[in-house]
Design an enzyme around this catalytic site. Sequence first.
Site, PDB file in Angstrom:
ATOM      1  N   GLY A  10      39.321 -23.531   4.704  1.00 56.01           N
ATOM      2  CA  GLY A  10      38.862 -22.774   5.867  1.00 56.01           C
ATOM      3  C   GLY A  10      38.635 -23.683   7.065  1.00 56.01           C
ATOM      4  O   GLY A  10      38.937 -24.881   7.028  1.00 56.01           O
ATOM      5  N   GLN A  11      38.091 -23.114   8.129  1.00 58.71           N
ATOM      6  CA  GLN A  11      37.875 -23.880   9.370  1.00 58.71           C
ATOM      7  C   GLN A  11      37.024 -25.131   9.139  1.00 58.71           C
ATOM      8  O   GLN A  11      37.436 -26.247   9.443  1.00 58.71           O
ATOM      9  CB  GLN A  11      37.152 -23.004  10.399  1.00 58.71           C
ATOM     10  CG  GLN A  11      37.966 -21.890  11.006  1.00 58.71           C
ATOM     11  CD  GLN A  11      37.241 -21.328  12.216  1.00 58.71           C
ATOM     12  OE1 GLN A  11      37.267 -21.916  13.300  1.00 58.71           O
ATOM     13  NE2 GLN A  11      36.586 -20.195  12.048  1.00 58.71           N
ATOM     14  N   ASP A  44      36.878 -21.276  -8.643  1.00 60.74           N
ATOM     15  CA  ASP A  44      36.280 -19.974  -8.380  1.00 60.74           C
ATOM     16  C   ASP A  44      34.769 -20.132  -8.496  1.00 60.74           C
ATOM     17  O   ASP A  44      34.232 -20.304  -9.592  1.00 60.74           O
ATOM     18  CB  ASP A  44      36.804 -18.955  -9.405  1.00 60.74           C
ATOM     19  CG  ASP A  44      36.176 -17.571  -9.237  1.00 60.74           C
ATOM     20  OD1 ASP A  44      35.357 -17.390  -8.308  1.00 60.74           O
ATOM     21  OD2 ASP A  44      36.491 -16.682 -10.057  1.00 60.74           O
ATOM     22  N   TYR A  69      32.417 -14.794   2.127  1.00 57.43           N
ATOM     23  CA  TYR A  69      33.110 -13.578   2.575  1.00 57.43           C
ATOM     24  C   TYR A  69      32.676 -13.372   4.018  1.00 57.43           C
ATOM     25  O   TYR A  69      31.518 -13.061   4.285  1.00 57.43           O
ATOM     26  CB  TYR A  69      32.710 -12.383   1.708  1.00 57.43           C
ATOM     27  CG  TYR A  69      33.478 -11.117   2.019  1.00 57.43           C
ATOM     28  CD1 TYR A  69      34.556 -10.733   1.236  1.00 57.43           C
ATOM     29  CD2 TYR A  69      33.124 -10.300   3.091  1.00 57.43           C
ATOM     30  CE1 TYR A  69      35.270  -9.572   1.507  1.00 57.43           C
ATOM     31  CE2 TYR A  69      33.829  -9.145   3.378  1.00 57.43           C
ATOM     32  CZ  TYR A  69      34.895  -8.776   2.573  1.00 57.43           C
ATOM     33  OH  TYR A  69      35.606  -7.624   2.855  1.00 57.43           O
ATOM     34  N   THR A 109      24.430 -18.331   8.386  1.00 59.64           N
ATOM     35  CA  THR A 109      24.884 -17.711   9.628  1.00 59.64           C
ATOM     36  C   THR A 109      23.755 -17.143  10.481  1.00 59.64           C
ATOM     37  O   THR A 109      22.683 -16.804   9.965  1.00 59.64           O
ATOM     38  CB  THR A 109      25.862 -16.567   9.287  1.00 59.64           C
ATOM     39  OG1 THR A 109      26.231 -15.848  10.467  1.00 59.64           O
ATOM     40  CG2 THR A 109      25.233 -15.571   8.318  1.00 59.64           C
ATOM     41  N   ASP A 110      24.023 -17.009  11.775  1.00 67.62           N
ATOM     42  CA  ASP A 110      23.102 -16.338  12.696  1.00 67.62           C
ATOM     43  C   ASP A 110      22.970 -14.854  12.375  1.00 67.62           C
ATOM     44  O   ASP A 110      22.031 -14.192  12.822  1.00 67.62           O
ATOM     45  CB  ASP A 110      23.574 -16.513  14.139  1.00 67.62           C
ATOM     46  CG  ASP A 110      24.952 -15.922  14.389  1.00 67.62           C
ATOM     47  OD1 ASP A 110      25.872 -16.198  13.586  1.00 67.62           O
ATOM     48  OD2 ASP A 110      25.141 -15.181  15.376  1.00 67.62           O
ATOM     49  N   TYR A 134      27.195  -8.098   5.778  1.00 65.88           N
ATOM     50  CA  TYR A 134      27.510  -9.530   5.839  1.00 65.88           C
ATOM     51  C   TYR A 134      26.236 -10.347   5.981  1.00 65.88           C
ATOM     52  O   TYR A 134      25.967 -11.259   5.183  1.00 65.88           O
ATOM     53  CB  TYR A 134      28.471  -9.816   6.994  1.00 65.88           C
ATOM     54  CG  TYR A 134      28.631 -11.294   7.284  1.00 65.88           C
ATOM     55  CD1 TYR A 134      29.228 -12.138   6.357  1.00 65.88           C
ATOM     56  CD2 TYR A 134      28.180 -11.849   8.482  1.00 65.88           C
ATOM     57  CE1 TYR A 134      29.358 -13.499   6.604  1.00 65.88           C
ATOM     58  CE2 TYR A 134      28.315 -13.203   8.744  1.00 65.88           C
ATOM     59  CZ  TYR A 134      28.900 -14.027   7.802  1.00 65.88           C
ATOM     60  OH  TYR A 134      29.018 -15.366   8.050  1.00 65.88           O
ATOM     61  N   TRP A 159      29.167 -18.504  15.773  1.00 65.47           N
ATOM     62  CA  TRP A 159      30.346 -18.490  16.654  1.00 65.47           C
ATOM     63  C   TRP A 159      31.276 -19.680  16.379  1.00 65.47           C
ATOM     64  O   TRP A 159      31.706 -20.380  17.290  1.00 65.47           O
ATOM     65  CB  TRP A 159      29.910 -18.496  18.109  1.00 65.47           C
ATOM     66  CG  TRP A 159      29.147 -17.306  18.576  1.00 65.47           C
ATOM     67  CD1 TRP A 159      28.401 -16.443  17.824  1.00 65.47           C
ATOM     68  CD2 TRP A 159      29.040 -16.818  19.933  1.00 65.47           C
ATOM     69  NE1 TRP A 159      27.837 -15.470  18.616  1.00 65.47           N
ATOM     70  CE2 TRP A 159      28.209 -15.677  19.916  1.00 65.47           C
ATOM     71  CE3 TRP A 159      29.551 -17.254  21.148  1.00 65.47           C
ATOM     72  CZ2 TRP A 159      27.895 -14.958  21.074  1.00 65.47           C
ATOM     73  CZ3 TRP A 159      29.233 -16.551  22.289  1.00 65.47           C
ATOM     74  CH2 TRP A 159      28.424 -15.410  22.255  1.00 65.47           C
TER      75      TRP A 159
END
Length: 300
Positions: A10-11, A44, A69, A109-110, A134, A159
């Site tokens: 991923g990023q 996994d 996710y 996450t925010d 989420y 972001w």
Amino acid sequence: MNILVTGANGQLGNEIRLTAQTSTDKYVFTDVTEQEGVETTRLDITDLDAIRDIVAKEKIDAIVNCAAYTNVDAAESNEQLAELLNGKAPENLAVAMKEVGGLLVHISTDYVFGKEPYNTPCREDQQGTPTGIYGQTKLHGEQNILAQGCKHVIIRTAWLYSEFGKNFCKTMLNLTATKPQLKVVFDQVGTPTYALDLAKAISAILCDYRNEATAEVYSKSGIYHFSNEGVCSWYDFTNMIAEYSGQTSCNIMPCHSNEFPSPVTRPSFSVLDKTKIKETFGIKVPYWTDSLKVCIANIS
């Protein structure tokens, strides 16, 4: 140290691949998918036994969990899968690290905030009030890690963008280059985060942890916030993307969030207070426009 990275394709995982090139530590990059041109071990993280096996085989001292996710809208109709990946999987990683006395660095996450109105930067001890599945499942992941009692550093970010994968910056680079006009919301405010800056912060935390790796507890275990410095709206972000990439022909217009219906109400103010991570680890955080220039230069 031996460090295992999940979600390595991923990023953030790809940026950690870059920072790892100058590290003396051994990195094991894992994902459930393969990526052309880079070595990836399949793992996994919903399978606790599989995690235990690779931790034992590679003698892992720390895990950096970049897997999640992340489809905010789709999570509303895929709650069970989102809970498995965002809630249960981090618990599995925490169990595995608890058993060997290792450190879990977990990316959150925010979106754990948002339901309650506020207009000052969110602190780590602020109560989580997610607006959708989420954010709710990511909050569960944090809670499950804390309940296991392993050495941990939970980093909430916001972001996120980079040269890799799909993200807002790359989407807007394409749209501002191909569309005569574009509407972008101005009533959601936060801070863009260049994934490479976050990867460097994680590297600094791992270097700090090395000094206490043999201790029974890690004195700096806790929840931290990291994003770039500054504040902007998605509209402001888009304007800077267009300016720095030289796309001046697109007419970018501000609009309200309700012009883009969504099954989830996004946080209207998700600026994160980064005082704790800066003071605890001595991390210098770049201003968001400076990092955006770097990223766009790397893309072009």
